[in-house]
Design a protein around this motif. Structure first.
Motif, PDB file in Angstrom:
ATOM      1  N   ASN A 179       0.729  -1.319   0.114  1.00  0.00           N
ATOM      2  CA  ASN A 179      -0.015   0.056  -0.076  1.00  0.00           C
ATOM      3  C   ASN A 179       0.784   1.260   0.156  1.00  0.00           C
ATOM      4  O   ASN A 179       0.323   2.442  -0.019  1.00  0.00           O
ATOM      5  CB  ASN A 179      -1.022   0.058   1.172  1.00  0.00           C
ATOM      6  CG  ASN A 179      -0.484  -0.102   2.442  1.00  0.00           C
ATOM      7  OD1 ASN A 179       0.828   0.367   2.772  1.00  0.00           O
ATOM      8  ND2 ASN A 179      -1.250  -0.572   3.524  1.00  0.00           N
ATOM      9  N   SER A 180       2.272   1.058   0.139  1.00  0.00           N
ATOM     10  CA  SER A 180       3.265   2.211  -0.131  1.00  0.00           C
ATOM     11  C   SER A 180       3.029   2.715  -1.413  1.00  0.00           C
ATOM     12  O   SER A 180       3.521   3.703  -2.053  1.00  0.00           O
ATOM     13  CB  SER A 180       4.541   1.819   0.130  1.00  0.00           C
ATOM     14  OG  SER A 180       4.965   0.668  -0.830  1.00  0.00           O
ATOM     15  N   GLY A 181       2.085   2.079  -2.244  1.00  0.00           N
ATOM     16  CA  GLY A 181       2.077   2.570  -3.760  1.00  0.00           C
ATOM     17  C   GLY A 181       1.427   3.917  -3.602  1.00  0.00           C
ATOM     18  O   GLY A 181       1.481   4.795  -4.756  1.00  0.00           O
ATOM     19  N   THR A 182       0.560   4.222  -2.603  1.00  0.00           N
ATOM     20  CA  THR A 182      -0.014   5.409  -2.261  1.00  0.00           C
ATOM     21  C   THR A 182       1.092   6.496  -2.300  1.00  0.00           C
ATOM     22  O   THR A 182       0.960   7.611  -3.065  1.00  0.00           O
ATOM     23  CB  THR A 182      -0.700   5.616  -1.069  1.00  0.00           C
ATOM     24  OG1 THR A 182      -1.505   4.758  -0.988  1.00  0.00           O
ATOM     25  CG2 THR A 182      -1.266   6.875  -0.752  1.00  0.00           C
ATOM     26  N   VAL A 183       2.168   6.254  -1.970  1.00  0.00           N
ATOM     27  CA  VAL A 183       3.392   7.260  -1.882  1.00  0.00           C
ATOM     28  C   VAL A 183       3.836   7.478  -3.342  1.00  0.00           C
ATOM     29  O   VAL A 183       4.233   8.588  -3.635  1.00  0.00           O
ATOM     30  CB  VAL A 183       4.642   6.476  -0.988  1.00  0.00           C
ATOM     31  CG1 VAL A 183       5.791   7.514  -1.129  1.00  0.00           C
ATOM     32  CG2 VAL A 183       4.210   6.271   0.551  1.00  0.00           C
ATOM     33  N   LEU A 184       4.038   6.325  -4.113  1.00  0.00           N
ATOM     34  CA  LEU A 184       4.472   6.696  -5.548  1.00  0.00           C
ATOM     35  C   LEU A 184       3.494   7.467  -6.300  1.00  0.00           C
ATOM     36  O   LEU A 184       3.921   8.478  -6.888  1.00  0.00           O
ATOM     37  CB  LEU A 184       4.413   5.090  -6.231  1.00  0.00           C
ATOM     38  CG  LEU A 184       5.511   4.081  -5.710  1.00  0.00           C
ATOM     39  CD1 LEU A 184       5.356   2.917  -6.497  1.00  0.00           C
ATOM     40  CD2 LEU A 184       6.675   4.627  -5.792  1.00  0.00           C
ATOM     41  N   ALA A 185       2.061   7.264  -6.124  1.00  0.00           N
ATOM     42  CA  ALA A 185       1.181   8.179  -6.744  1.00  0.00           C
ATOM     43  C   ALA A 185       1.128   9.386  -6.286  1.00  0.00           C
ATOM     44  O   ALA A 185       1.309  10.646  -7.294  1.00  0.00           O
ATOM     45  CB  ALA A 185      -0.111   7.331  -6.614  1.00  0.00           C
ATOM     46  N   VAL A 186       1.139   9.952  -5.077  1.00  0.00           N
ATOM     47  CA  VAL A 186       1.235  11.291  -4.588  1.00  0.00           C
ATOM     48  C   VAL A 186       2.255  12.057  -4.847  1.00  0.00           C
ATOM     49  O   VAL A 186       2.402  13.130  -5.037  1.00  0.00           O
ATOM     50  CB  VAL A 186       0.618  11.316  -3.106  1.00  0.00           C
ATOM     51  CG1 VAL A 186      -0.711  10.811  -3.195  1.00  0.00           C
ATOM     52  CG2 VAL A 186       1.602  10.519  -2.203  1.00  0.00           C
ATOM     53  N   LEU A 187       3.588  11.152  -4.734  1.00  0.00           N
ATOM     54  CA  LEU A 187       4.756  11.486  -4.954  1.00  0.00           C
ATOM     55  C   LEU A 187       5.118  12.043  -6.698  1.00  0.00           C
ATOM     56  O   LEU A 187       5.779  13.173  -7.036  1.00  0.00           O
ATOM     57  CB  LEU A 187       5.979  10.567  -4.605  1.00  0.00           C
ATOM     58  CG  LEU A 187       7.431  11.028  -4.631  1.00  0.00           C
ATOM     59  CD1 LEU A 187       7.624  12.586  -3.636  1.00  0.00           C
ATOM     60  CD2 LEU A 187       8.379  10.330  -3.991  1.00  0.00           C
ATOM     61  N   PHE A 188       4.680  11.274  -7.513  1.00  0.00           N
ATOM     62  CA  PHE A 188       5.014  11.293  -8.935  1.00  0.00           C
ATOM     63  C   PHE A 188       4.086  11.989  -9.882  1.00  0.00           C
ATOM     64  O   PHE A 188       4.013  12.584 -10.702  1.00  0.00           O
ATOM     65  CB  PHE A 188       5.618   9.995  -9.346  1.00  0.00           C
ATOM     66  CG  PHE A 188       6.957   9.631  -8.802  1.00  0.00           C
ATOM     67  CD1 PHE A 188       8.258  10.244  -9.184  1.00  0.00           C
ATOM     68  CD2 PHE A 188       7.046   8.600  -8.019  1.00  0.00           C
ATOM     69  CE1 PHE A 188       9.207   9.776  -8.644  1.00  0.00           C
ATOM     70  CE2 PHE A 188       8.128   8.248  -7.522  1.00  0.00           C
ATOM     71  CZ  PHE A 188       9.281   8.598  -7.798  1.00  0.00           C
ATOM     72  N   ALA A 189       2.549  11.637  -9.193  1.00  0.00           N
ATOM     73  CA  ALA A 189       1.549  11.912 -10.139  1.00  0.00           C
ATOM     74  C   ALA A 189       1.407  13.447 -10.409  1.00  0.00           C
ATOM     75  O   ALA A 189       1.284  14.152 -11.342  1.00  0.00           O
ATOM     76  CB  ALA A 189       0.479  11.331  -9.899  1.00  0.00           C
ATOM     77  N   PRO A 190       1.325  14.345  -9.116  1.00  0.00           N
ATOM     78  CA  PRO A 190       1.278  15.771  -9.287  1.00  0.00           C
ATOM     79  C   PRO A 190       2.422  16.419 -10.268  1.00  0.00           C
ATOM     80  O   PRO A 190       1.932  17.319 -11.113  1.00  0.00           O
ATOM     81  CB  PRO A 190       1.341  15.994  -7.981  1.00  0.00           C
ATOM     82  CG  PRO A 190       0.860  14.836  -7.174  1.00  0.00           C
ATOM     83  CD  PRO A 190       1.342  13.672  -7.844  1.00  0.00           C
ATOM     84  N   PRO A 191       3.546  16.296 -10.028  1.00  0.00           N
ATOM     85  CA  PRO A 191       4.430  16.756 -10.879  1.00  0.00           C
ATOM     86  C   PRO A 191       4.508  16.549 -12.350  1.00  0.00           C
ATOM     87  O   PRO A 191       4.793  17.273 -13.223  1.00  0.00           O
ATOM     88  CB  PRO A 191       5.848  16.656 -10.170  1.00  0.00           C
ATOM     89  CG  PRO A 191       5.783  15.541  -9.417  1.00  0.00           C
ATOM     90  CD  PRO A 191       4.342  15.487  -8.845  1.00  0.00           C
ATOM     91  N   LEU A 192       4.266  15.285 -12.445  1.00  0.00           N
ATOM     92  CA  LEU A 192       3.967  14.604 -14.081  1.00  0.00           C
ATOM     93  C   LEU A 192       2.772  15.380 -14.454  1.00  0.00           C
ATOM     94  O   LEU A 192       2.718  15.640 -15.743  1.00  0.00           O
ATOM     95  CB  LEU A 192       3.915  13.293 -13.997  1.00  0.00           C
ATOM     96  CG  LEU A 192       5.327  12.459 -13.946  1.00  0.00           C
ATOM     97  CD1 LEU A 192       4.870  11.134 -13.770  1.00  0.00           C
ATOM     98  CD2 LEU A 192       6.175  12.752 -14.699  1.00  0.00           C
TER      99      LEU A 192
END
Length: 423
Positions: free
Chosen positions: A147-160
């Motif tokens: 569920n650390s995938g949440t971290v990937l989403a909120v870390l990379f999706a907004p700047p991309l």
């Protein structure tokens, strides 16, 4: 360190790693709309209630898809089911890249993102299937830390999204799914604990009191985790007027705690018992959520409180799934999927409660309070049902019974599987 080496030797480490990676990437896809919610909301000028509903759609869809995937895994194997699911996710993301251009299509995309949310029960059962009962809690904690995938989403999706546009992120995400697919194909092995029950036996846990007790508690621990993780970018952006990228970064700090502590929750529960761990978790969740509602003027204090809340939620998820294989040793995958399905449905409650509270009361406070009350209600229920649990299938506090000890009474285990003996 020697203890962890013994743990790894007791099972199949490559399968555990593949399960973690599979769940991690699926989880990131599942919360993608939540991570990009400030961008999507600005594009379509959404109301507070519309924001909450948009964020809740993938959660609800993922919850409904969990049980069917768990049943499918019993017939084609968990590894094969995971491969099929990831292939469907790639197709869903391609739809998002080419066709999402309105609020209605965003909602449709939310339903498709729910495919990724179905991975939970299969990932945990596949990852822990090679490990003996005394290590189940830790193995499930490691797999569930996906569920650390949440971290990937909120870390990379907004700047991309800021650089390329939020719809482009769907296409980029489709490419990332090739990595867990490759690892699953080459590294994972189907565990020997293949479950060969009939469909009627598969769904037996749906008609048991214990199944619903687990599910209701999971509404708080996992429902709270996924609901908050999906809504926090919107909350930070609206409440504190930070940038969209900063909202994602603040969310990352909170969700990272929950993902990391999930493993610790499983580890602690193996030793002090899942019931004891869950009791402390539910108290801490209720307290921190109410404090978050009253700390809405300070972004620093709010972030710290959310980190503490997510740590408790993560530990609670690990603790609850330390108990699942003890209660349903022969139908762990399907029981886990059922519990995950009902529990994840609760995740749809929180974003909607927050949106409705903001739109009609002008504050997010009552959304926090409503979920805190639910956590305390689940605590009361847990303290009542644990009396019977520790008399039948668990040691005091919710620890695993010794392997040489008599199996759980057939009156309990016999309801969950065709074979009454636990192993």
């Amino acid at each position: 360190m020697s203890g962890f080496k013994s743990f790894l030797k007791a099972g199949h480490a490559p399968t555990l790693f593949a399960s973690f990676l599979y769940f991690d990437f699926c989880f990131a896809i599942w919360v993608l709309n939540g991570a990009m919610a400030p961008f999507i909301s600005e594009t379509f000028q959404l109301t507070a209630a519309q924001k909450g509903f948009m964020v809740s759609v993938p959660i609800l869809a993922g919850a409904l898809m969990r049980f069917p995937l768990g049943v499918l895994a019993q017939y084609i194997g968990r590894k094969n089911a995971a491969m099929v699911e990831m292939g469907l996710i790639v197709l869903a993301l391609a739809f998002g890249f080419f066709f999402v251009n309105s609020y209605d299509s965003v909602l449709a995309m939310g339903v498709l993102l729910g495919i990724a949310g179905a991975s939970f029960g299969v990932a945990l059962s596949l990852g822990s299937g090679w490990f003996p009962p005394k290590y189940k809690g830790l193995a499930m904690g490691i797999a569930g830390a996906g569920n650390s995938g949440t971290v990937l989403a909120v870390l990379f999706a907004p700047p991309l999204a800021a650089k390329f546009g939020w719809s482009t992120v769907y296409g980029l995400a489709a490419c990332t799914m090739l990595l867990p697919m490759a690892v699953m194909w080459f590294a994972a092995k189907e565990p020997p604990d293949r479950e060969h029950q009939t469909f009627r036996e598969h769904i037996a846990c749906l008609f048991e009191k214990d199944g619903w007790a687990f599910s209701l508690i999971y509404i708080v621990t996992f429902g709270g985790f996924i609901g908050l993780a999906s809504f926090l970018p919107t909350y930070f952006y609206d409440q504190f007027k930070v940038t969209k990228v900063e909202a994602g970064q603040l969310t990352m700090l909170a969700t990272l705690m929950g993902s990391a502590v999930r493993v610790l929750g499983g580890y602690i529960s193996d030793r002090v018992g899942g019931i004891n761990t869950l009791s402390g978790v539910l108290v801490l969740v209720a307290v921190t959520l109410v404090l978050c509602g009253f700390a809405s003027s300070s972004v620093a204090v709010t972030t710290l409180l959310f980190m503490l809340c997510f740590a408790a939620l993560g530990a609670g998820n690990g603790a609850l799934f330390q108990l699942v294989p003890l209660r349903w040793p022969l139908t762990t995958a399907v029981a886990g999927s059922m519990i995950g399905e009902v529990g994840a449905l609760g995740g749809g409650f929180l974003p909607n409660a927050m949106g409705q509270s903001k739109q009609y009361a002008g504050t997010y406070l009552w959304g926090f309070v409503s979920f805190a009350v639910l956590a305390l209600a689940m605590l009361v229920m847990l303290r009542m049902v644990q009396i019977r649990w520790t008399r039948t299938w668990a040691e005091k506090g919710g620890r695993a019974r010794p392997v040489h000890a008599p199996s759980a009474t057939s009156s309990v285990a016999g309801k969950a599987a065709s074979t009454p003996a636990m192993r």
